[in-house]
Scaffold this active site. Structure first.
Site, mmCIF file in Angstrom:
data_model
loop_
_atom_site.group_PDB
_atom_site.id
_atom_site.type_symbol
_atom_site.label_atom_id
_atom_site.label_comp_id
_atom_site.label_asym_id
_atom_site.label_seq_id
_atom_site.Cartn_x
_atom_site.Cartn_y
_atom_site.Cartn_z
ATOM 1 N N LYS A 1 -11.369 -3.134 3.805
ATOM 2 C CA LYS A 1 -10.719 -3.526 2.394
ATOM 3 C C LYS A 1 -8.992 -3.745 3.095
ATOM 4 C CE LYS A 1 -8.570 -1.120 -0.770
ATOM 5 N NZ LYS A 1 -7.850 -0.365 -0.330
ATOM 6 N N HIS B 1 -14.677 2.738 1.026
ATOM 7 C CA HIS B 1 -14.999 3.966 1.375
ATOM 8 C C HIS B 1 -15.121 5.018 0.244
ATOM 9 C CE1 HIS B 1 -10.738 5.164 0.712
ATOM 10 N NE2 HIS B 1 -10.865 6.309 0.641
ATOM 11 N N LYS C 1 -18.360 8.958 -0.409
ATOM 12 C CA LYS C 1 -17.993 10.147 -0.849
ATOM 13 C C LYS C 1 -19.139 10.515 -1.811
ATOM 14 C CE LYS C 1 -13.116 9.121 -2.055
ATOM 15 N NZ LYS C 1 -12.405 9.658 -1.170
ATOM 16 N N GLU D 1 -2.753 10.414 -7.224
ATOM 17 C CA GLU D 1 -2.571 10.879 -5.802
ATOM 18 C C GLU D 1 -1.139 11.383 -5.820
ATOM 19 O OE1 GLU D 1 -4.230 8.084 -2.591
ATOM 20 O OE2 GLU D 1 -3.362 6.789 -3.995
ATOM 21 N N ASP E 1 -4.736 -2.439 -4.830
ATOM 22 C CA ASP E 1 -4.905 -1.480 -3.621
ATOM 23 C C ASP E 1 -6.217 -0.821 -4.268
ATOM 24 O OD1 ASP E 1 -4.761 -0.026 -1.226
ATOM 25 O OD2 ASP E 1 -3.596 1.512 -2.367
ATOM 26 N N HIS F 1 -11.971 0.503 -5.368
ATOM 27 C CA HIS F 1 -12.486 1.895 -5.744
ATOM 28 C C HIS F 1 -12.575 2.285 -7.251
ATOM 29 C CE1 HIS F 1 -11.357 2.076 -1.571
ATOM 30 N NE2 HIS F 1 -10.044 2.440 -1.902
ATOM 31 N N LYS G 1 0.317 6.877 -7.411
ATOM 32 C CA LYS G 1 0.926 7.528 -6.300
ATOM 33 C C LYS G 1 1.800 8.176 -6.835
ATOM 34 C CE LYS G 1 -0.609 4.848 -2.427
ATOM 35 N NZ LYS G 1 -2.240 5.438 -2.362
HETATM 36 C C1 BG6 Z 1 -6.980 3.420 -0.035
HETATM 37 C C2 BG6 Z 1 -5.981 2.926 -0.505
HETATM 38 O O1 BG6 Z 1 -8.200 2.492 -0.001
HETATM 39 O O2 BG6 Z 1 -7.736 4.650 -0.662
HETATM 40 C C3 BG6 Z 1 -4.923 3.976 -0.533
HETATM 41 O O3 BG6 Z 1 -5.530 1.660 0.464
HETATM 42 C C4 BG6 Z 1 -5.443 5.429 -1.266
HETATM 43 O O4 BG6 Z 1 -3.502 3.676 -1.104
HETATM 44 C C5 BG6 Z 1 -6.749 5.625 -0.486
HETATM 45 O O5 BG6 Z 1 -4.422 6.118 -0.922
HETATM 46 C C6 BG6 Z 1 -7.446 6.798 -1.454
HETATM 47 O O6 BG6 Z 1 -8.538 7.222 -0.831
HETATM 48 P P1 BG6 Z 1 -9.068 8.785 -0.736
HETATM 49 O O7 BG6 Z 1 -10.258 8.903 -0.004
HETATM 50 O O8 BG6 Z 1 -7.863 9.588 -0.198
HETATM 51 O O9 BG6 Z 1 -9.223 9.262 -2.194
#
Ligand code: BG6
Length: 496
Positions: A151, A181, A185, A219, A238, A243, A343
């Site tokens: 992505k 991704h 998980k 985050e 993003d 996600h 964030k």
């Molecule tokens: C990514 C985003 O796809 O996922 C990031 O581009 C984000 O900005 C991240 O921090 C979060 O993934 P994880 O696995 O750390 O929760």
């Protein structure tokens, strides 16, 4: 496996450590080999030196114990790493890859290949076109040829559609593995196990029993060294169509007919397509965009978003977004799904909270209990992966008083998790040809479709940008958003 972008961040931080973990688990074929592809002028020996000097530290970081590096496994992997230096736009690069595949065919009797595009999104279409032009995507000889795309897949409905059109001109849908991704998980995959592997949840999994759902991905990280990408992208693009909607889809999809890739992906696409499409004005009304300002996260002082490297000083990009989504289908009609992600917040926490309707309090009306608390099922995606169920219990004593208590399941209490970057499952599934955990074109385009009106509203200046202090729970306007329906966000403090 040909890794385009072999000298990049993703390869070093995640792909090689994930492949190493697969070696440790003895899941890679003895004939497995990697060819790094990049414009950096490395010889093969240089490339292996580069990997030797950068990857083990990452692996140690992931397994959390530097002396746990399995030297034999790492050596096995790094010996299988070759390199082709070349420009992604130059046909000569692809002739060199074809020659590698012929060597593989001579040695192993087949020329199976995965082309992993760990490159900036602007190269996705161009690399796939070159692969197609060089005949590298043809499976006519019985070898498989697969493409893995990272992505962000497009930046809105139209660009995602255009990219899909290029890909699907060069390859079949079943050859394309679009990564999200979050689907790697364990806890995300466990949502399906929870819902469909148990008899007690599915009967109450609907508008009759569920009041509303909150999906949070908070985050603590700031944009760090990703200012250029992030300033152009923002929290909505993003995190949400990909996600956050994957979490929503896992929670809200209908039971698929089987766990076959297309059965699962069809149900996910259907539920994302059912998210109500707003007008830009409505999208602005049912969302909140925020941007962090200087503050303190734990002991770490953080500056304003606009003072981060490679971020425009007058940037209007959001680093936080909250929105209310309605899923207009039979099961979910009238149940709001509140989504928030940002964030530089006070904690790192990803969770899906399902709030059930309250029991009538009629039996407790003459006790000091007051209104009953709703039951709450929380899927803790990360950290402290697990599931908790909140219900009311009688406080011991002669008076009838109720208090909320939590029944807690933590993965770590029951299972020994192997070290994982989250990419192991996805890479392994791609190698065995299982696309269940990858995004199909319609899933991606449906995700963009559901946020397009908010993208448009932002472009038309209809959305305010609310500042929030780094280390806080986000902008107060987000509290007002959920408050309009009479709810409040679950606190970010406390368990997990
Ligand atoms: C990514 C985003 O796809 O996922 C990031 O581009 C984000 O900005 C991240 O921090 C979060 O993934 P994880 O696995 O750390 O929760």
């Amino acid at each position: 496996m040909f890794i385009f972008g072999a000298s990049g961040d993703l390869t070093r931080r995640l792909l090689l450590p994930a492949l190493y973990n697969l070696v440790v688990e003895k899941l890679l074929d003895p004939g497995f080999a990697i060819v790094g592809v990049d414009h950096v002028e490395h010889t093969e020996a240089d490339f292996r030196d580069y990997l030797n000097s950068t990857v083990p530290a990452q692996i140690a970081g992931h397994v959390n114990a530097p002396d746990m590096l399995d030297g034999a496994a790492w050596t096995w992997l790094v010996r299988r790493c070759g390199y082709v230096a070349g420009d992604f736009g130059d046909p000569a690069t692809y002739r060199a890859l074809a020659a590698r595949l012929e060597e593989s065919r001579a040695e192993h009797g087949h020329a199976n290949a995965v082309f992993y595009l760990a490159v900036a999104p602007r190269f996705f279409g161009a690399v796939v076109e070159q692969l197609g032009a060089a005949g590298l995507l043809s499976e006519e000889d019985g070898s498989f040829r697969r493409i893995v795309i990272e992505k962000p897949f497009g930046t809105d409905v139209d660009s995602a559609h255009e990219l899909d059109a290029i890909l699907l001109r060069e390859a079949g849908e079943r050859q394309i593995y679009r990564i999200d991704h979050f689907l790697g998980k364990e806890t995300v995959q466990n949502v399906m196990a929870l819902r469909f592997g148990n008899g007690i949840f599915e009967p109450i999994w609907s508008r009759e029993y569920i009041d509303h759902i909150q999906i949070t991905a908070a985050e603590t990280v700031t944009v760090e060294n990703r200012g250029k990408f992030y300033d152009a992208t923002g929290a909505l693009r993003d995190m949400v169509p990909n996600h956050m909607f994957q979490l929503l889809a896992m929670t809200a999809m209908e039971p698929p007919n089987s766990f076959a890739a297309d059965a699962v992906r069809t149900e996910k696409a259907k539920v994302i397509e059912a998210i109500r499409r707003h007008s830009p004005a409505e999208a602005a009304r049912w969302s909140v965009r925020g941007q962090y300002t200087a503050g303190q996260i734990g002991s770490r002082a953080v500056g304003d978003f606009v003072s981060e490297p490679h971020v425009a000083p007058d940037s209007r990009t959001e680093t936080y977004v909250a929105l209310k989504c309605m899923v207009d289908n039979w099961r979910w009609s009238g149940v709001p799904f509140f989504i928030r992600t940002g964030k530089a917040l006070s904690v790192r926490r990803t969770e899906i909270a399902i709030q059930f309707k309250r029991a009538p309090s009629v039996l407790f009306r003459d006790t000091p209990t007051g209104a009953l608390e709703p039951n709450l099922l929380i899927i803790h995606v990360q950290p402290n992966e697990g599931i908790s169920l909140r219900f009311a219990a009688k406080v011991p004593g002669r008076k009838v008083r109720l208090s909320k208590v939590d029944m807690d399941f933590r993965y770590s209490d029951y299972f020994r998790a192997e070290p994982s970057t989250g990419y192991e499952t996805l890479i392994f599934d791609c190698l065995i040809g299982d696309a269940t955990l990858f995004q199909r074109a319609d899933n991606i385009e449906a995700g963009w479709g559901a946020v397009q009106s908010l993208i448009d509203a932002t472009g038309q200046g209809l959305c305010d940008l609310h500042p929030y202090v780094a280390g806080s729970r986000g902008p107060e306007a987000a509290d007002a958003l959920i408050g309009r329906d009479g709810y409040s966000w679950l606190p970010l403090s406390g368990r997990p």
